[in-house]
Design a protein around this motif. Sequence first.
Motif, PDB file in Angstrom:
ATOM      1  N   VAL A 110      -4.348  23.770  -2.411  1.00 31.34           N
ATOM      2  CA  VAL A 110      -4.016  23.407  -3.653  1.00 31.34           C
ATOM      3  C   VAL A 110      -2.741  22.585  -3.799  1.00 31.34           C
ATOM      4  O   VAL A 110      -2.604  21.703  -4.627  1.00 31.34           O
ATOM      5  N   LEU A 111      -1.712  23.065  -3.332  1.00 30.52           N
ATOM      6  CA  LEU A 111      -0.336  22.631  -3.597  1.00 30.52           C
ATOM      7  C   LEU A 111      -0.179  21.363  -2.908  1.00 30.52           C
ATOM      8  O   LEU A 111       0.325  20.091  -3.275  1.00 30.52           O
ATOM      9  N   ARG A 112      -0.863  21.177  -1.624  1.00 26.64           N
ATOM     10  CA  ARG A 112      -0.938  19.849  -0.984  1.00 26.64           C
ATOM     11  C   ARG A 112      -1.612  18.655  -1.744  1.00 26.64           C
ATOM     12  O   ARG A 112      -1.416  17.687  -1.818  1.00 26.64           O
ATOM     13  N   GLU A 113      -2.779  19.265  -2.293  1.00 27.24           N
ATOM     14  CA  GLU A 113      -3.856  18.271  -2.872  1.00 27.24           C
ATOM     15  C   GLU A 113      -3.169  17.993  -4.054  1.00 27.24           C
ATOM     16  O   GLU A 113      -3.096  16.768  -4.576  1.00 27.24           O
ATOM     17  N   TRP A 114      -2.415  18.814  -4.945  1.00 26.20           N
ATOM     18  CA  TRP A 114      -1.673  18.302  -6.026  1.00 26.20           C
ATOM     19  C   TRP A 114      -0.581  17.399  -5.851  1.00 26.20           C
ATOM     20  O   TRP A 114      -0.372  16.402  -6.573  1.00 26.20           O
ATOM     21  N   LYS A 115       0.125  17.493  -4.890  1.00 29.69           N
ATOM     22  CA  LYS A 115       1.205  16.518  -4.393  1.00 29.69           C
ATOM     23  C   LYS A 115       0.810  15.430  -3.891  1.00 29.69           C
ATOM     24  O   LYS A 115       1.133  14.391  -4.517  1.00 29.69           O
ATOM     25  N   ARG A 116      -0.434  15.306  -3.243  1.00 29.97           N
ATOM     26  CA  ARG A 116      -1.041  14.183  -2.871  1.00 29.97           C
ATOM     27  C   ARG A 116      -1.480  13.230  -4.120  1.00 29.97           C
ATOM     28  O   ARG A 116      -1.435  12.021  -4.251  1.00 29.97           O
ATOM     29  N   TYR A 117      -1.961  14.188  -5.217  1.00 24.32           N
ATOM     30  CA  TYR A 117      -2.589  13.460  -6.283  1.00 24.32           C
ATOM     31  C   TYR A 117      -1.639  12.643  -7.151  1.00 24.32           C
ATOM     32  O   TYR A 117      -1.643  11.666  -7.782  1.00 24.32           O
ATOM     33  N   LYS A 118      -0.367  13.370  -7.245  1.00 22.70           N
ATOM     34  CA  LYS A 118       0.368  13.113  -7.794  1.00 22.70           C
ATOM     35  C   LYS A 118       1.427  11.403  -7.341  1.00 22.70           C
ATOM     36  O   LYS A 118       1.712  10.634  -8.107  1.00 22.70           O
ATOM     37  N   GLN A 119       1.123  11.881  -5.916  1.00 20.11           N
ATOM     38  CA  GLN A 119       1.793  10.482  -5.246  1.00 20.11           C
ATOM     39  C   GLN A 119       0.730   9.499  -5.649  1.00 20.11           C
ATOM     40  O   GLN A 119       1.449   8.025  -5.872  1.00 20.11           O
ATOM     41  N   GLU A 120      -0.533   9.400  -5.207  1.00 19.36           N
ATOM     42  CA  GLU A 120      -1.390   8.307  -5.467  1.00 19.36           C
ATOM     43  C   GLU A 120      -1.365   7.948  -7.219  1.00 19.36           C
ATOM     44  O   GLU A 120      -1.533   6.698  -7.504  1.00 19.36           O
ATOM     45  N   GLN A 121      -1.186   8.918  -8.041  1.00 20.72           N
ATOM     46  CA  GLN A 121      -1.308   8.554  -9.604  1.00 20.72           C
ATOM     47  C   GLN A 121       0.010   7.751  -9.610  1.00 20.72           C
ATOM     48  O   GLN A 121      -0.043   6.607 -10.453  1.00 20.72           O
ATOM     49  N   LYS A 122       1.034   8.117  -9.066  1.00 24.78           N
ATOM     50  CA  LYS A 122       2.445   7.171  -9.204  1.00 24.78           C
ATOM     51  C   LYS A 122       2.262   5.734  -8.698  1.00 24.78           C
ATOM     52  O   LYS A 122       2.498   4.890  -9.217  1.00 24.78           O
ATOM     53  N   TYR A 130      -0.645   4.030  -8.443  1.00 24.39           N
ATOM     54  CA  TYR A 130      -1.301   3.287  -9.569  1.00 24.39           C
ATOM     55  C   TYR A 130      -0.418   2.971 -10.738  1.00 24.39           C
ATOM     56  O   TYR A 130      -0.876   1.833 -11.140  1.00 24.39           O
ATOM     57  N   LEU A 131      -0.040   3.781 -11.253  1.00 28.40           N
ATOM     58  CA  LEU A 131       0.930   3.342 -12.441  1.00 28.40           C
ATOM     59  C   LEU A 131       1.965   2.363 -11.963  1.00 28.40           C
ATOM     60  O   LEU A 131       2.249   1.456 -12.989  1.00 28.40           O
ATOM     61  N   ALA A 132       2.363   2.560 -10.771  1.00 31.08           N
ATOM     62  CA  ALA A 132       3.531   1.220 -10.497  1.00 31.08           C
ATOM     63  C   ALA A 132       2.796  -0.048 -10.550  1.00 31.08           C
ATOM     64  O   ALA A 132       3.304  -1.174 -10.814  1.00 31.08           O
ATOM     65  N   TRP A 133       1.267  -0.044  -9.855  1.00 33.92           N
ATOM     66  CA  TRP A 133       0.854  -1.531  -9.728  1.00 33.92           C
ATOM     67  C   TRP A 133       0.217  -1.948 -10.966  1.00 33.92           C
ATOM     68  O   TRP A 133       0.316  -3.033 -11.479  1.00 33.92           O
ATOM     69  N   LYS A 134      -0.082  -1.068 -12.193  1.00 39.68           N
ATOM     70  CA  LYS A 134      -0.339  -1.115 -13.481  1.00 39.68           C
ATOM     71  C   LYS A 134       0.801  -1.748 -14.225  1.00 39.68           C
ATOM     72  O   LYS A 134       0.466  -2.689 -14.915  1.00 39.68           O
ATOM     73  N   ASN A 135       1.729  -1.252 -14.173  1.00 38.18           N
ATOM     74  CA  ASN A 135       3.141  -1.772 -14.755  1.00 38.18           C
ATOM     75  C   ASN A 135       3.680  -3.338 -14.323  1.00 38.18           C
ATOM     76  O   ASN A 135       4.258  -3.904 -15.112  1.00 38.18           O
ATOM     77  N   PRO A 188       0.711  -1.213  -0.040  1.00 37.55           N
ATOM     78  CA  PRO A 188       0.068  -0.133  -0.147  1.00 37.55           C
ATOM     79  C   PRO A 188       0.688   1.082   0.039  1.00 37.55           C
ATOM     80  O   PRO A 188       0.306   2.461  -0.484  1.00 37.55           O
ATOM     81  N   GLU A 189       2.143   1.248   0.548  1.00 39.28           N
ATOM     82  CA  GLU A 189       2.757   2.474   0.416  1.00 39.28           C
ATOM     83  C   GLU A 189       3.286   2.972  -0.966  1.00 39.28           C
ATOM     84  O   GLU A 189       3.772   3.953  -1.097  1.00 39.28           O
ATOM     85  N   THR A 190       3.369   1.816  -1.878  1.00 42.42           N
ATOM     86  CA  THR A 190       4.001   2.140  -3.118  1.00 42.42           C
ATOM     87  C   THR A 190       2.924   1.849  -4.318  1.00 42.42           C
ATOM     88  O   THR A 190       3.359   2.349  -5.301  1.00 42.42           O
ATOM     89  N   MET A 191       1.999   0.885  -4.011  1.00 44.21           N
ATOM     90  CA  MET A 191       1.123   0.679  -5.224  1.00 44.21           C
ATOM     91  C   MET A 191      -0.306   0.744  -4.673  1.00 44.21           C
ATOM     92  O   MET A 191      -0.541   0.758  -3.586  1.00 44.21           O
ATOM     93  N   ARG A 192      -1.327   0.997  -5.429  1.00 43.53           N
ATOM     94  CA  ARG A 192      -2.692   0.808  -5.417  1.00 43.53           C
ATOM     95  C   ARG A 192      -3.356   0.483  -6.642  1.00 43.53           C
ATOM     96  O   ARG A 192      -2.850   0.577  -7.709  1.00 43.53           O
ATOM     97  N   LYS A 193      -4.380  -0.703  -6.604  1.00 44.25           N
ATOM     98  CA  LYS A 193      -5.177  -1.251  -7.452  1.00 44.25           C
ATOM     99  C   LYS A 193      -6.019  -0.149  -8.181  1.00 44.25           C
ATOM    100  O   LYS A 193      -6.279  -0.313  -9.343  1.00 44.25           O
ATOM    101  N   THR A 194      -6.563   0.810  -7.466  1.00 44.93           N
ATOM    102  CA  THR A 194      -7.743   1.615  -8.305  1.00 44.93           C
ATOM    103  C   THR A 194      -6.858   3.206  -8.318  1.00 44.93           C
ATOM    104  O   THR A 194      -6.195   3.463  -7.845  1.00 44.93           O
ATOM    105  N   LYS A 195      -7.642   3.756  -9.695  1.00 50.77           N
ATOM    106  CA  LYS A 195      -7.166   5.011 -10.051  1.00 50.77           C
ATOM    107  C   LYS A 195      -7.630   6.053  -8.894  1.00 50.77           C
ATOM    108  O   LYS A 195      -8.753   6.037  -8.416  1.00 50.77           O
ATOM    109  N   PRO A 196      -6.703   6.966  -8.682  1.00 52.19           N
ATOM    110  CA  PRO A 196      -7.009   8.037  -7.801  1.00 52.19           C
ATOM    111  C   PRO A 196      -8.173   9.046  -8.136  1.00 52.19           C
ATOM    112  O   PRO A 196      -8.161   9.375  -9.383  1.00 52.19           O
ATOM    113  N   GLY A 197      -8.864   9.365  -7.267  1.00 55.33           N
ATOM    114  CA  GLY A 197      -9.986  10.181  -7.428  1.00 55.33           C
ATOM    115  C   GLY A 197      -9.571  11.900  -7.596  1.00 55.33           C
ATOM    116  O   GLY A 197      -8.438  12.116  -7.047  1.00 55.33           O
ATOM    117  N   VAL A 198     -10.386  12.589  -8.422  1.00 53.17           N
ATOM    118  CA  VAL A 198      -9.763  14.037  -8.618  1.00 53.17           C
ATOM    119  C   VAL A 198     -10.775  15.021  -8.180  1.00 53.17           C
ATOM    120  O   VAL A 198     -10.908  16.331  -8.163  1.00 53.17           O
TER     121      VAL A 198
END
Length: 583
Positions: A561-573, A575-580, A23-33
């Motif tokens: 906004v900066l904090r939420e953008w940073k969180r979204y980038k981390q969750e997206q990363k 999700y992409l790691a799990w998908k790869n 859970p610290e590095t991957m997630r199966k679902t796409k992060p919400g916006v």
Amino acid sequence: MAEISEAQPTESDETPQPSNLDPETMRKTKPGVKRLILTLSVLFSFLIGLPFLLKSVEIYRSQLPFRDIDSLSAAIESNPILFPCHFHAVFVNFPAASSSSSGNQLGFSIYSRMQKLFPKTPLCGTCSNYSVSVTLDSSGLLDGFKYDRNLDNFDENLDEYLESVLSKDGKYTVVVVNREDVEEVRAVVGKFRHAWIEGRIENAEELVERIAEIFVKVFVNGGKEEGSIHGEFMPVGADGRVVLSFNLLNADPRDWVYDWDFQSIEEILLAPIVEALRPLADVSVESQVLYHTPKSSFSYWDEKLTSHVFSTKDLPFFVNSNEWHLDTSTAAGGRSKVLQFVVYIPSSRECPLFLQLPNGELSLTNGFISPMWGGVVVWNPPACLNISESTHPLRHTMSLKDMKKVFEIFTGQLRQLFGLKSDSMVTSASGMSILLASERGFGKWERDVLSRQHTCFNLLQCGTTLGSLSRLVQSLPRMIIMDEIGKQVKFSLEAAKLTLTNASLGIYDASAVSSRQARSLAEDAFYHPSMMSVSYYSFEHCFAVYSPFFLPVSLHVLLAVLREWKRYKQEQKKYLAWKNKGI
């Protein structure tokens, strides 16, 4: 009865399937916006409101022609305003032999002498690019005039005759009449743009000297001497208006009460003067009669003169500002200039009252002037000779004859206030010249002198005022500049340019009128009421006022906004790691 057996769970069903998801590095679902969109919408709402905030604190500023103002100021300060002048000399009853060469030689001699009389550095308001022409006339110019000096009003009649026969092209003309039967050489300056020299002409060099002095010292400089009032002290208001206030002061109405018929004297003497000064200023006239108006200075009795006397040392204390309520004009509002002319009627305790000059003689006019203020004339009424002891003094009216004498003195004082001579003589190195008095108070050549000097002074003031306005506006970005101010500046520049054009063409009256308009418009723009607003704070001051209201909230929104953008980038990363990994 048949038994129903239950399926026994296998070992694989009881043991959970191992997983490689961290859970610290991957997630199966796409992060919400939703959270990101919500925070961005709050930020965008602030950004959308920012233009409205800036618009609400915006200062309206009309565009001023700063380059044109700077170029005009530089041109006026670097190059003095000079006028073209044309001079003409006419020689009557001179030998006509070799007239062409003699005329050219005389013209060159006069021109050379005039160059020595003009200052090396040209003064603003004087003549430049001047020319001298000469005409040798045997006697044709004066054929239609009865030349007899013994006739009454000879000079006035000759002046009118020369005005009728000489050209009206604006030239300054000196007519030299050689008369063998008249030994005395006499110079007279007329009311128009000409003068004449008559008598037995024997010395050509002295004649050239005298003609050059009349051209330069009289027609160009106005016959002024050192100590006269200069052009920068011309008594005209910044708005181009002058109020002539005439006051009749009864020092003590218990002795006598005098009134005057001012309307009649205004129509006879003052109306021509007002018309003559119209190119220089918008002149208005008013009058009043005051009572209980004693003077501030003291007088003493002189046995030899059998009269009360006050000296020139008492003049600074003569005007009683506490008792003389002269400034009652409603027409002199704003920046208009008021010239006070006072007829002072002394009380019986100091009547007759005369002004004693430093040489011990009594003043012929019994009056004096105060530069930029006006003039005073002490008028001793006929009742001085038979003082009545009645407790109810009779009311008197100044006679028209006495009023004419007094107002002739006022005319001379007004001429002095404008920097001209009040007497009828001009003294120069080559001799004295007689000045003919004009019924309009100012001769045509004198009005030319005043127009040139007034034009120069007005343009200098216009350039200075517009330059100050330009520097002030550029130094205060938050200053309100209304459209009316922009129009006034524009029209002032146009009038100034028109003045320079008229000056270059030698149109004196038009130059004076346009220069007066240029200065008046510049002053109106500089002293416009909207320029006195309190909204001259800088942008830094505006930021300091509004930042306590908006900066704390805006900072928190921006950080969210900066904090939420940073969180979204981390969750997206994640999700992409799990998908790869293909899990």
